[in-house]
Design an enzyme around this catalytic site. Structure first.
Site, PDB file in Angstrom:
ATOM      1  NE  ARG A  48      57.154  37.178  37.600  1.00  0.00           N
ATOM      2  CZ  ARG A  48      58.378  36.884  37.152  1.00  0.00           C
ATOM      3  NH1 ARG A  48      59.416  36.917  37.969  1.00  0.00           N
ATOM      4  NH2 ARG A  48      58.571  36.555  35.890  1.00  0.00           N
ATOM      5  CE1 TYR A 100      42.736  33.712  59.331  1.00  0.00           C
ATOM      6  CE2 TYR A 100      44.486  32.827  57.968  1.00  0.00           C
ATOM      7  CZ  TYR A 100      43.208  33.318  58.090  1.00  0.00           C
ATOM      8  OH  TYR A 100      42.405  33.414  56.983  1.00  0.00           O
ATOM      9  CG  ASP A 172      49.290  37.331  61.858  1.00  0.00           C
ATOM     10  OD1 ASP A 172      48.948  38.513  61.662  1.00  0.00           O
ATOM     11  OD2 ASP A 172      48.689  36.357  61.388  1.00  0.00           O
ATOM     12  CE  LYS A 197      41.522  39.066  57.093  1.00  0.00           C
ATOM     13  NZ  LYS A 197      42.306  38.131  57.867  1.00  0.00           N
TER      14      LYS A 197
END
Ligand SMILES: *Cc1c(COP(=O)(O)O)cnc(C)c1O
Length: 376
Positions: A48, A100, A172, A197
């Site tokens: 982690r 978004y 972004d 994406k």
């Protein structure tokens, strides 16, 4: 410093010291051995906190965007959320009005209870931006080209205004990718990506990343959120994202070319009322896009003649395009955007959003032509 294309072609391909393998192995181990003296000779303790595949991806992202720190998360939204979590109750944030919709959703729910106040602003209008700053504004969140209207924000101008008010600018950069636009070079402080994406590029991996201009301060806060709160990118996803990134430059060239040709075709089609694509000379952001981007991207939107029913009827007819949300994969996608965004969406009902893939553009144009013919 090599060109970005060279960096990308080798992403995640440091020969493995144990075997000489050209492609990095996937390190699924969650834990790492201590020496007898208690030390961790390889620097890894628990997955982690640090994982070799994730570290490779983070370093690649930072190099691509020209930043000092890369931090990877389980999704684009987890990456954005970590930035919002670095703000305190009472802080104010300015959000691009067509950011978004996931940003609007987390800010309107999770972070409303957290005590962040948000003003949605059209960042293409400097007067509106200037009027939105308050004494507690800490962050401006931009997205360009925007989703789904492909509005173009002048990042250098917004960065200048934002810094004059003592706030930070986050961008972004999912739709542009670092190959088309590098926000840190234009004055931004934070870049966010949905790796899901273009960077992943094959519609088969979910991931997110942040790149910060400075390695100290905010980057350390966000790194603590990543490790402690634990919305980390898993090793297999990091490996897949890097595998996808190796072909980004080649994919994007075809996608940009397909978008350019299809925008011109749609612009001349009698059943199309409007095309949103920054590469068209009549797009209001064309000049700024030309200055701050290397190409105009592989996304466009169109409004068909009519409303929601006509848009759905066109989408129902496609055979080469797939009807699905998301973007940036090898397959072209078409989507009635208003019906996937929660009300009150500002997206026009007649709008179809298109992500161009790698198909031959003649096949894509023929498919859209036959689908649009349902409108008579
Ligand atoms: C998809 C997307 C996101 C969210 O990313 P996830 O990986 O789905 O969480 C954020 N911004 C933009 C512009 C996107 O297209």
């Amino acid at each position: 410093m090599p060109h970005l294309e060279t960096l990308l072609a080798h992403a995640g391909c440091e020969p493995d010291p144990a075997t000489g393998a050209i492609v990095a192995p996937i390190h699924l181990s969650t834990t790492f051995e201590r020496e007898a003296d208690g030390s961790f000779p390889h620097g890894y303790v628990y997955s982690r906190a640090e994982n070799p595949n994730r570290n490779q991806l983070e370093q690649t992202l930072a190099a691509l965007e020209g930043g000092a720190a890369g931090i990877a998360f389980a999704s684009g939204m987890a990456a954005a959320t970590a930035v919002f979590q670095s703000l305190r109750p009472g802080d104010h944030l300015i959000l691009a009005d067509d950011a978004y919709y996931g940003m609007r959703r987390v800010l309107g729910t999770l972070f409303a209870t957290w005590g962040l106040s948000v003003t949605a602003v059209d960042l293409t209008d400097m007067g509106h931006l200037e009027a939105a700053f308050t004494a507690t504004t800490r962050l401006v969140w931009a997205e360009t080209p925007s989703n789904p209207l492909l509005k173009i924000t002048d990042l250098a101008a917004v960065a200048e205004r934002t810094h004059a008010h003592g706030a930070l600018l986050a961008v972004d950069n999912t739709w542009a990718t670092p190959l088309l636009q590098r926000p840190l070079d234009l004055g931004a402080d934070i870049v966010m990506h949905s790796l899901t994406k273009y960077l992943g590029g094959h519609s088969d991996v979910l991931g997110g990343g942040l790149v910060l201009k400075d390695a100290e301060g905010l980057a350390e806060t966000i790194r603590t959120t990543q490790k402690a709160a634990g919305a980390v990118l898993d090793p297999f996803s990091a490996w897949l994202a890097l595998r996808g990134m190796r072909s980004l430059a080649a994919r994007l060239r075809i996608q940009c070319d397909n978008a350019r040709r299809i925008a011109v075709f749609l612009g001349g089609h009698p059943n199309v009322a409007r095309v949103y694509f920054p590469g068209l000379a009549n797009h209001p952001g064309h000049t700024i896009a030309q200055a701050q981007m290397h190409d105009f991207g592989g996304m466009l939107s169109m409004e068909v003649q009519g409303g929601a029913e006509e848009a759905m009827a066109v989408a129902a007819q496609v055979r080469v395009f797939r009807r699905a949300t998301s973007l940036g994969g090898t397959e072209s996608l078409i989507e009635h955007r208003a019906s996937i965004e929660a009300p009150p969406t500002q997206t026009p009902q007649a709008l179809l959003r298109v992500s161009l893939g790698l198909e031959h553009n003649d096949d894509l144009i023929a498919d859209l032509d036959q689908a649009l013919s349902v409108l008579g």
